[in-house]
Design an enzyme around this catalytic site. Structure first.
Site, short mmCIF file in Angstrom:
data_model
loop_
_atom_site.label_atom_id
_atom_site.label_comp_id
_atom_site.label_asym_id
_atom_site.label_seq_id
_atom_site.Cartn_x
_atom_site.Cartn_y
_atom_site.Cartn_z
N HIS A 83 -4.56 12.51 0.24
CA HIS A 83 -3.65 11.38 0.40
C HIS A 83 -3.97 10.35 -0.69
O HIS A 83 -5.13 10.17 -1.06
CB HIS A 83 -3.82 10.76 1.79
CG HIS A 83 -2.77 9.74 2.10
ND1 HIS A 83 -2.84 8.46 1.62
CD2 HIS A 83 -1.61 9.83 2.81
CE1 HIS A 83 -1.76 7.79 2.03
NE2 HIS A 83 -1.00 8.60 2.75
N GLU A 155 4.51 12.28 -2.48
CA GLU A 155 4.49 10.88 -2.07
C GLU A 155 4.28 9.98 -3.28
O GLU A 155 3.12 9.79 -3.71
CB GLU A 155 3.35 10.63 -1.10
CG GLU A 155 3.44 11.39 0.18
CD GLU A 155 2.73 10.64 1.29
OE1 GLU A 155 3.41 10.18 2.22
OE2 GLU A 155 1.50 10.49 1.22
P1 PGA Z 1 4.64 4.96 4.81
O1 PGA Z 1 3.29 5.81 4.61
O2 PGA Z 1 5.62 5.87 5.49
O3 PGA Z 1 4.22 3.81 5.63
O4 PGA Z 1 5.09 4.57 3.43
C1 PGA Z 1 3.31 7.10 4.12
C2 PGA Z 1 1.92 7.62 4.04
O5 PGA Z 1 0.98 6.95 4.51
O6 PGA Z 1 1.68 8.70 3.52
#
Ligand code: PGA
Length: 237
Positions: A83, A155
Site C-alpha cells: 500500500h 491506486e
Molecule cells: P480512500 O483510500 O478510498 O480513502 O482514498 C484508499 C486506500 O486507502 O487505499
C-alpha cells in the site's frame, strides 16, 4: 488504523446480511488486532477477511512484525501488500513487495498488490512507466499459475484519502497499461483474467461509473468503507 475489535465486529454483523451469496466478492482488510475478531464475526457470512500488511520472513527476530505463516495459522485469506502508505512511511520497496508476495502465496494468502504514481510523476508524464515498472518488479519470478491468486490495485497516490479521483478514463487506461505489462510476461489469458481494482477516493457516487469501465474489476475502498451505508451502496452499485 481504523476500528477497535468491538467496532469491527459490529460493522461486520451489520454488513453481513447485505452481502448475499453469489454477490461480488467483499473482502475487509482490517488491522492485525481486529483480525481474529473479524474472522469470528465473518464466519458463516459471505464476507472475507484480509490483513493490511505482513513480513516476508516466516519467523525470527523481527520484533513487532507479523508473518504470512501467522496470518495463515488463523485462516486469514487475503493480505494487502505495498500500500502506498507502507511505501511512503515504512520504507516498503519494490523488492520487499516482491518478497512479501512470494511469502504470502507460500502461505495460501491472496495478495492484493498496490501500485500507483505520485502527483509529481503524473505531472511529468511518467505515470505509466512508474506503475508498469512497479508491477514488473512486484511480480518478478512468479509462475503464471500463481497469478490466479494475485489481485492488483491501481491506486494513484494523489487520489488516496484526498477526495480527488482519477477520471474513469485515466483509471481505465492505467489499468490497461498494467494488463499489457502482464501480457508481456504471462500472455493474454493471464492478463485478461487477473483482477485489477481501482483505488483512491472511491465513494458511493463515483463507484458505478468507475466499476463500469472495461478494465476496472472493482475497488479498493478506504474512507468510504468505514461508513456502513456508503459502503453498502458501493458494493451494491
Ligand atoms: P480512500 O483510500 O478510498 O480513502 O482514498 C484508499 C486506500 O486507502 O487505499
Amino acid at each position: 488504523m481504523n476500528m477497535l475489535p468491538n467496532e469491527a465486529m459490529s460493522f461486520i454483523e451489520n454488513l453481513a446480511p447485505k452481502v448475499k451469496e453469489g454477490h461480488k466478492e467483499v473482502i475487509l482488510c482490517v488491522p492485525y488486532i481486529d483480525l481474529f475478531y473479524s474472522l469470528l464475526a465473518a464466519q458463516q457470512t459471505n464476507i472475507k477477511i484480509g490483513a493490511q500488511n505482513m513480513h516476508f520472513e516466516d519467523k525470527g527476530a523481527y520484533t513487532g512484525e507479523i508473518s504470512g505463516e501467522m496470518l495463515e495459522a488463523i485462516r486469514v485469506e487475503y493480505v494487502i501488500i505495498g500500500h502506498s502508505e507502507r511505501r511512503q512511511y515504512f520504507n516498503e520497496t519494490d523488492e520487499s513487495v516482491n518478497k512479501k508476495i512470494k511469502s504470502a502465496l507460500n502461505h495460501n494468502l491472496k495478495p492484493i498488490v498496490c501500485v500507483g504514481e505520485t502527483l509529481e510523476q503524473k505531472e511529468m508524464g511518467k505515470a505509466e512507466e512508474i506503475i508498469t515498472n512497479q508491477v514488473k518488479k512486484a511480480l518478478d519470478g512468479l509462475e503464471p499459475k500463481s497469478l490466479e491468486k494475485v489481485i492488483i490495485a491501481y491506486e494513484p497516490i494523489w487520489a488516496i484519502g484526498t477526495g480527488k479521483t482519477a477520471t474513469k478514463e485515466d483509471a481505465n487506461n492505467s489499468i490497461k497499461a498494467i494488463r499489457k505489462e502482464i501480457e508481456k510476461n504471462y500472455g493474454e489469458n493471464v492478463a485478461e483474467n487477473i483482477i485489477i481494482l481501482y483505488g483512491g477516493s472511491v465513494n458511493k457516487d463515483n463507484a458505478k461509473e468507475l466499476f463500469n469501465m472495461s478494465d476496472i474489476d472493482g475497488g479498493l475502498v478506504g474512507g468510504a468503507s468505514l461508513k456502513l451505508d456508503d459502503f453498502e451502496k458501493i458494493i451494491n452499485y
